[in-house]
Design an enzyme around this catalytic site. Structure first.
Site, PDB file in Angstrom:
ATOM      1  N   ASP A  14      27.833  41.475  49.448  1.00 45.37           N
ATOM      2  CA  ASP A  14      28.254  40.658  48.317  1.00 45.37           C
ATOM      3  C   ASP A  14      29.772  40.698  48.239  1.00 45.37           C
ATOM      4  OD1 ASP A  14      27.122  39.206  45.746  1.00 45.37           O
ATOM      5  OD2 ASP A  14      28.896  40.329  45.130  1.00 45.37           O
ATOM      6  N   GLU A  16      33.298  39.332  45.949  1.00 44.53           N
ATOM      7  CA  GLU A  16      33.909  38.690  44.785  1.00 44.53           C
ATOM      8  C   GLU A  16      35.231  38.111  45.251  1.00 44.53           C
ATOM      9  OE1 GLU A  16      32.342  38.211  42.040  1.00 44.53           O
ATOM     10  OE2 GLU A  16      30.646  39.518  42.507  1.00 44.53           O
ATOM     11  N   HIS A 174      28.739  40.295  38.663  1.00 44.86           N
ATOM     12  CA  HIS A 174      30.022  39.862  39.214  1.00 44.86           C
ATOM     13  C   HIS A 174      30.898  41.052  39.584  1.00 44.86           C
ATOM     14  CE1 HIS A 174      28.541  36.058  38.005  1.00 44.86           C
ATOM     15  NE2 HIS A 174      28.690  36.298  36.726  1.00 44.86           N
ATOM     16  N   ASP A 179      26.009  43.635  42.256  1.00 40.29           N
ATOM     17  CA  ASP A 179      25.238  42.500  42.746  1.00 40.29           C
ATOM     18  C   ASP A 179      24.596  42.798  44.099  1.00 40.29           C
ATOM     19  OD1 ASP A 179      25.956  41.213  40.460  1.00 40.29           O
ATOM     20  OD2 ASP A 179      27.223  39.699  41.408  1.00 40.29           O
TER      21      ASP A 179
END
Length: 202
Positions: A14, A16, A174, A179
């Site tokens: 994941d 960001e 987030h 996540d």
């Protein structure tokens, strides 16, 4: 594990970011969860690895994306722990390569919720850093948004976790690590459920 996914080791990734364009927008966080398999053939998430990443030189940062994630790239606290893209990739790739070897697999395959987004940002960072030891397949991936749509009729991560009886705290969402961990539990749950229903056996 090598027999389950045609020689590929599933690893949840994941990211960001500071926008949606993997070529121009900054990678700000990356997390990985290697998927393990017990002696009975059931999948489980291993411990998460994560890094805060310093924006690469010349990176674009969209204010709307920063407001959405709540990340302040220039906070003193974050700057004290953030690492370069190259260091982040090395931190993530090292245990992935070790697990590939341990399970007798040939490569890792990225698992993500809307996986193409994470794979594109990962590949863009690899290209920028000219990294020579990327263990991931360059274009194949497993998408839990698709799998959750099939299994639960839900494509949003929070809704899919709710349908799968996986606790999900929207206030912690987030964060790449959070996540990734939830996506890993979702992936393992769906694959294990498929086996329970008779879809795949050792």
């Amino acid at each position: 594990m090598a027999n389950r996914f045609r020689g590929y080791l599933p690893v949840v990734i994941d990211v960001e970011t500071a926008g949606f364009n993997h070529q121009t927008d900054a990678l700000l966080e990356v997390a990985a969860v290697v998927i393990g398999m017990d002696e009975q053939g059931w999948l489980y998430p291993m411990e998460a690895i994560d890094c805060h990443v310093s924006p690469f030189e010349g990176a674009n940062l969209e204010n709307s994306a920063l407001e959405f994630t709540g990340i302040d790239p220039w906070s003193e606290e974050r700057k004290a722990i953030a690492v370069s893209e190259l260091e982040a990739l090395d931190t993530i790739f090292r245990p992935v390569r070790k697990s590939i070897k341990a399970y007798g697999c040939k490569r890792a395959i990225l698992v993500g919720h809307n996986a193409s987004f994470d794979l594109n940002f990962l590949n863009a960072a690899v290209t920028r850093c000219d990294h020579k030891r990327n263990p991931f397949h360059p274009f194949s991936s497993f998408d839990t948004a698709t799998l959750a749509g099939l299994a639960y009729g839900q494509t949003v991560l929070a809704k899919a976790c709710e349908a799968a009886s996986i606790e999900f705290d929207g206030r912690s969402a987030h964060s790449a690590r959070y996540d990734a961990e939830k996506t890993a539990h979702l992936f393992c749950g769906i694959v294990n459920q498929w086996r329970t229903l008779g879809g795949w056996n050792l």
